[in-house]
Scaffold this motif. Structure first.
Motif, PDB file in Angstrom:
ATOM      1  N   CYS A  94       0.498  -7.237  -8.428  1.00 50.19           N
ATOM      2  CA  CYS A  94       1.239  -5.993  -8.291  1.00 50.19           C
ATOM      3  C   CYS A  94       2.108  -5.820  -9.528  1.00 50.19           C
ATOM      4  O   CYS A  94       2.735  -6.778  -9.985  1.00 50.19           O
TER       5      CYS A  94
ATOM      6  N   LYS B 294       2.255   1.661  -3.427  1.00 48.45           N
ATOM      7  CA  LYS B 294       1.176   2.060  -4.333  1.00 48.45           C
ATOM      8  C   LYS B 294       0.881   3.552  -4.187  1.00 48.45           C
ATOM      9  O   LYS B 294       0.748   4.272  -5.175  1.00 48.45           O
TER      10      LYS B 294
ATOM     11  N   THR C 185       0.834  -1.205   0.000  1.00 53.34           N
ATOM     12  CA  THR C 185       0.000   0.000   0.000  1.00 53.34           C
ATOM     13  C   THR C 185       0.869   1.255   0.000  1.00 53.34           C
ATOM     14  O   THR C 185       0.574   2.217  -0.719  1.00 53.34           O
TER      15      THR C 185
ATOM     16  N   LEU D 208       3.883   1.314  -7.626  1.00 52.21           N
ATOM     17  CA  LEU D 208       3.205   0.083  -8.020  1.00 52.21           C
ATOM     18  C   LEU D 208       1.771   0.371  -8.432  1.00 52.21           C
ATOM     19  O   LEU D 208       1.170   1.339  -7.982  1.00 52.21           O
ATOM     20  N   ILE D 209       1.253  -0.534  -9.264  1.00 56.89           N
ATOM     21  CA  ILE D 209      -0.174  -0.586  -9.552  1.00 56.89           C
ATOM     22  C   ILE D 209      -0.651  -1.905  -8.958  1.00 56.89           C
ATOM     23  O   ILE D 209      -0.027  -2.952  -9.179  1.00 56.89           O
ATOM     24  N   VAL D 210      -1.720  -1.850  -8.179  1.00 56.98           N
ATOM     25  CA  VAL D 210      -2.274  -3.057  -7.572  1.00 56.98           C
ATOM     26  C   VAL D 210      -3.622  -3.332  -8.223  1.00 56.98           C
ATOM     27  O   VAL D 210      -4.482  -2.449  -8.275  1.00 56.98           O
TER      28      VAL D 210
END
Length: 96
Positions: A72, A52, A49, A57-59
């Motif tokens: 991820c 992100k 988190t 990152l893209i989750v």
């Protein structure tokens, strides 16, 4: 002698491990990262988190065979931050 600042977000063992895994794979399932880092699900979730929120990152949350699936993926910003972190570390080694 001037030392470059280290990104405090990446200067954490688990977050650095997550970024390292994703740098080599580009994208990975949460369970794969958990297995490779030997982290608890709760701790890994908190660290993912943070990455992100920083835009590293893209989750993506979806379902696979009726089971939740979290993946991820490293972003361009995350790759650039990781590379800058490594260069900063190298400056410490060279000046030491």
């Amino acid at each position: 002698m001037e030392f470059k600042d280290l990104d405090p977000l990446l200067h954490n063992q688990l977050r650095l491990a997550v970024m390292s895994i994703l740098l080599n794979r580009n994208e990975a399932e949460f369970t794969y990262i958990k297995e490779k880092t030997d982290a608890t699900a709760g701790n890994l979730s908190v660290q993912v988190t943070k990455l992100k929120k920083a835009g590293y990152l893209i989750v993506n949350k979806s379902f696979k065979n009726n089971y939740p699936l979290t993946t991820c993926k490293i972003t361009k910003k995350g790759i650039e931050a990781f590379e800058a972190y490594v260069k900063a570390l190298e400056s410490y080694i060279q000046k030491g």
